[in-house]
Write a protein that holds these residues in place. Structure first.
Motif, PDB file in Angstrom:
ATOM      1  N   ARG A 120     -24.130  -9.355  21.048  1.00  0.00           N
ATOM      2  CA  ARG A 120     -22.925 -10.133  20.776  1.00  0.00           C
ATOM      3  C   ARG A 120     -22.975 -11.538  21.388  1.00  0.00           C
ATOM      4  O   ARG A 120     -22.031 -12.297  21.284  1.00  0.00           O
ATOM      5  N   VAL A 156     -18.267  -2.160  22.857  1.00  0.00           N
ATOM      6  CA  VAL A 156     -19.032  -2.098  21.609  1.00  0.00           C
ATOM      7  C   VAL A 156     -19.810  -0.783  21.491  1.00  0.00           C
ATOM      8  O   VAL A 156     -19.928  -0.206  20.409  1.00  0.00           O
ATOM      9  N   ASP A 168     -14.519  -3.310  20.014  1.00  0.00           N
ATOM     10  CA  ASP A 168     -14.919  -4.678  19.691  1.00  0.00           C
ATOM     11  C   ASP A 168     -15.027  -5.574  20.928  1.00  0.00           C
ATOM     12  O   ASP A 168     -15.230  -6.772  20.803  1.00  0.00           O
ATOM     13  N   ASP A 177      -8.110   2.449  15.540  1.00  0.00           N
ATOM     14  CA  ASP A 177      -8.990   1.322  15.331  1.00  0.00           C
ATOM     15  C   ASP A 177      -9.282   1.158  13.833  1.00  0.00           C
ATOM     16  O   ASP A 177      -9.164   0.082  13.264  1.00  0.00           O
TER      17      ASP A 177
END
Lengths: 525, 359
Positions: free
Chosen positions: B155, B231, B236, A106
């Motif tokens: 988010r 997250v 992500d 990542d």
């Protein structure tokens, strides 16, 4: 007579359980079993399992060679620490390593796009190299160290370039050790489980993961058996090859070559950079994660190891001491059985020797599912009613530790100069006395080195342990770690990382202790 | 010759080994009891087989031993799948007397294997009908939980509100945001697949095609999804398949402490998982085993479940801890499927799913 103990151990705790479970699976529905051999996915899985193991092995050997060269032929500060450090990954739980690699991918931008590594075969190969590089460094490195560099120097004097000397002199001489190390790595990669699932992603499947999926999640014992049989055949073949090469691994006599030279700076720097990238980076990620709390750094995760989390029956510290206890028992068993086996393999009759050599190595490549379930259904009646015994876990761990003890001890015992023994006999020593006074002192250090490996293997073992029913208070550190990672919450994750680091620390200490007693050992791991 | 330190170390090691070799039989003073039924079982010791996640606070099982005189030895046998497979393999010679932790996705397999003896506990009346999934009472519901879509609250905002339903997840507005687990290798992954089958019936395949086109990410297990891609672990993707009880866990195990969970639950996407206990066929301690099942439905046991295992107690009248009342969004009408339907189809569904989503 000496053969009785190892043969009984192997038969009772490996051969009998494995045949029991395979027999149960085969007789449950033989039609379904035969049918699963013909499925196209079956062939695909077998093919993938084998080629990924071959590729991983080749890559591991190539990457480990420069480090072997550095550690075998040079003397520098921190040499034994570096050698110990390469062994640390060997015992890290895959769920932790998987997490570290994922985080690295990542951060380096390798989790997507054109240079995606995560969830590809490259991630699997990289992790296999990370885990197994120590096996090659130790087997080949110690062989190289004992081999000396006389012929290379002669070749150079006769005008060969250093590349030519390496290609035509060194590599052929290293051959047996290289092949032997490669086969051990091959065995480990063939039965790889966590790496495939976590880093390979959902589309990847090997025999080991498929045996688990069919036996545990789908409740399809016949298909699982078909897969397990194929895996066992592959393992037997690999072990047979290993042992053949292992016998050819002629152990050179100790060279009194004087002090080793200091390494060339570039060689040292290149090696440190390479090993640092491969092993240091993921380990650094773990260390960083274990220390970081809410953007800052603290040792709070470490002090939390002593407190019991509500989700676990015992604190992480107690789990660690459980692991230490199991590892101590497993090591004792492995040393006893492995020691006796080695004597039989070296001095026993031809067929007993070969069979025991083969049989005792098989558990190294046995599937955790097959062994765990096999023990459950086979060891359920007196005189072997061990299902709920606290000895079952150490016995299962010892099965994997024995091959390591053997692999170090057998070459050492073979290296005992026959003339030394003859001299003792001529001087009137009984055969027992020869063993005690000639073989034992020479073998002693080898036994300790093997014990260290058996200890490390046991401390990190997860698969087979999870299949054996145990008292919840007997939670081992790897199992505790897995449980901590099974529930959301920063505190749990931090503690899991701290526990992983402590596991690494214990391993490093054990391996450093091994380094101390290395002395005259040549050959083997 | 030993130096004092070495002697101490040796003594400590010996004490440690001796202590470690003691069995963990939790049989506190077997007091003589008034009723004859209890007299007959008092002094017996039974074995409770559980999955590894089974946890109780200290002293809960001691309370059982105090009132009945029955000692309980616990045996952890891996995760639910491992425990069930183990129990089926050892069917003729069971590992224990009572098993806890079979859920509705594995239930039919254990019933087909004839693992349990029927028993109707008098305390069953406190358990809602909807949780009693075996009409022949071979298993008794003890707790339940929900597998739901979780999202990372920060988010989302007015421009992109949190998803409300399964259908939203296939909406291009949520493209590339969802991570799920492979139902072939993960228990919550399977529960989520079952939720979609419950919602869409035969249309579930089209739904998953749409999810695939919407760039759903699949991982092998919960850990990689929650701690890798979601997250929460630095990933992500802000939408993940997890549990309805994950937000309270995020509070209880937060470091540093927090008052609000960083995650929320989409209650329309939940699949209900019910956990059962049953008396293993072949037990020599039938009466003591019945007493243990009864005990599992008493307030002492039921009230301990939420914070020990992050599940809901099956008995409706049980008092819940504060964090569960404040921070769990309980789905009003969670998805569910008949255990027999799951038993008959799960391998077919997961294979079809693999073809649709992974190939």
């Amino acid at each position: 007579m000496v053969a009785l103990v190892p043969v009984t151990f192997l038969t009772a705790f490996f051969v009998y359980p494995i045949t029991s479970i395979l027999w149960r699976g085969a007789t449950a529905d033989i039609g379904a079993l035969l049918e699963s051999f013909g499925k196209p996915t079956f062939v695909r899985i077998v093919w993938f399992t084998i080629w990924q193991a071959v590729a991983s092995t080749a890559l591991t050997v190539v990457i480990a060679l420069p480090a072997c060269h550095l550690l075998a032929l040079h003397r520098f500060r921190g040499r034994s620490a570096l050698r110990a450090a390469t062994t640390v990954p060997f015992v890290l739980p895959t769920v932790v390593v998987g997490g570290a690699f994922t985080a690295l991918f990542d951060r380096l931008g390798l989790d997507g796009g054109a240079f995606r590594v995560h969830h590809t075969i490259w991630a699997v190969l990289l992790a296999h190299v990370f885990f197994n590089v120590a096996v090659v460094i130790r087997t080949v490195g110690s062989f190289w160290e004992g081999m000396g560099i006389g012929p290379e120097e002669q070749a150079r004097t006769l005008g060969a370039s250093s590349w030519q000397a390496l290609r035509w002199v060194t590599l052929p001489r290293l051959g047996p050790a290289l092949a032997s190390a490669a086969s051990i790595v091959f065995l480990f990669c063939l039965t790889s489980f966590g790496v495939i699932l976590i880093l390979g992603g959902p589309t990847m499947a090997t025999l080991e993961t498929e045996v688990w999926r069919h036996a545990v999640l789908r409740g399809d014992l016949p298909s699982a058996t078909a897969l397990a049989v194929v895996q066992l055949v592959a393992v037997v073949a690999a072990v047979a090859v290993t042992n053949r090469l292992q016998r050819r691994l002629v152990v050179p006599r100790r060279q009194q070559a004087g002090r080793l030279p200091k390494p060339d700076r570039r060689l040292l720097a290149a090696n440190l950079a390479g090993l640092g990238l491969l092993i240091g980076l993921p380990v650094a990620v773990l260390l960083e994660r274990s220390l970081s709390i809410n953007g800052g750094y603290s040792f709070r995760n470490y002090s939390a190891l002593a407190d019991r989390v509500d989700l676990l029956p015992v604190s992480s510290l107690v789990a660690l001491s459980n692991s230490l206890l199991f590892a101590t028992l497993a090591t004792g068993l492995a040393v006893l059985v492995g020691g006796l086996t080695s004597v039989v393999v070296v001095h026993g009759r031809h067929w007993t020797s070969r069979l025991l050599d083969l049989g005792m190595t098989l558990p190294l490549g046995a599937s955790a599912v097959t062994l765990g379930f096999g023990m459950l259904i086979a060891l359920d009646e007196p005189p072997l009613d061990l299902r709920s015994s606290r000895w079952l876990v150490p016995v299962a761990h010892a099965l994997v530790g024995v091959p390591f003890v053997m692999r170090i001890l057998v070459p050492t015992l073979r290296s005992v100069d026959a003339r030394l023994r003859e001299a003792a006999a001529v001087l009137g020593a009984s055969p027992t006395r020869v063993r005690m006074e000639v073989d034992l002192p020479i073998a002693w250090r080898g036994l300790l080195v093997g014990a260290g490996f058996a200890f490390a293997v046991s401390i990190g073992e997860f698969g087979a342990t999870s299949f054996l029913p145990r008292s919840p208070d007997r939670l081992t550190a790897p199992l505790a770690l897995f449980r901590l990672l099974g529930t959301p919450g920063e505190a749990l994750r931090g503690q899991a990382m701290a526990l992983a680091v402590v596991l690494m620390g214990i391993t490093a200490c054990a391996v450093l202790a091994i380094e101390r007693v290395r002395g005259p050992i040549r050959g083997g791991l | 010759m030993y130096r004092p330190v070495q002697q101490m170390l040796l003594a400590a090691l010996l004490a440690f080994i001796v202590a470690a070799c003691g069995e963990t039989v939790e049989s506190a003073d077997p007091r003589p009891d008034r009723t004859t039924a209890l007299d007959s079982i008092s002094g017996q010791t039974i074995t409770l087989v559980t999955h590894d996640s089974f946890m109780l606070s200290d002293g809960v099982l001691d309370a059982f031993t105090r009132t009945t005189g029955v000692g309980v030895v616990r045996r952890a046998a891996g995760d639910t799948g491992q425990m069930v497979a183990t129990a089926i393999l050892t069917g003729g010679n069971p590992l224990g007397d009572v098993m806890f932790g079979v859920d509705n996705t594995f239930l039919q397999r254990t019933l087909d294997a004839g693992l349990f003896e029927p028993y109707v506990s008098p305390a069953l009346s406190g358990v809602p009908e909807g949780l009693r999934l075996d009409s022949r009472h071979r298993v008794t519901p003890i707790d339940y939980g929900d597998v739901c879509i979780n999202f990372w609250i920060d988010r989302f905002d007015e421009d992109l509100p949190p998803p409300q339903s399964l259908a939203d997840l296939a909406d291009p507005a949520y493209r590339g945001l969802l991570v799920v687990q492979n139902p072939e290798t993960s228990s919550p992954g399977l529960a989520f697949l079952l939720a979609t089958i419950s919602e869409y019936g035969n249309g579930w395949e089209d739904y998953w095609r749409a999810l695939r086109d919407n760039d759903v990410l699949v991982t092998a297990g919960w850990e990689e999804a929650y701690y890798g891609a979601f997250v929460s672990g630095g990933g992500d993707r802000p939408i993940v398949v997890s549990y309805a009880s994950s937000p309270p866990a995020e509070i209880v195990y937060a470091d540093p402490p927090v008052t609000e969970a960083p995650t929320g639950v989409v209650t329309d996407t939940c699949f209900r998982q019910v956990e059962f206990a049953g008396i293993l066929a072949g037990t020599q301690h039938r009466a003591a085993s019945e007493a243990l099942i009864d005990f599992m439905l008493t307030p002492v046991f039921q009230e301990d479940l939420p914070l020990s295992m992050f599940v809901y107690p099956a008995v409706t009248s049980t008092v819940l801890p504060r964090v569960f009342i404040d921070h769990v969004d309980t789905p009003v009408a969670p998805h569910h499927l008949d255990p027999a339907t799951i038993g008959a189809n799960r391998n077919i569904w997961t294979e079809r799913w693999t073809d649709l989503v992974l190939r």
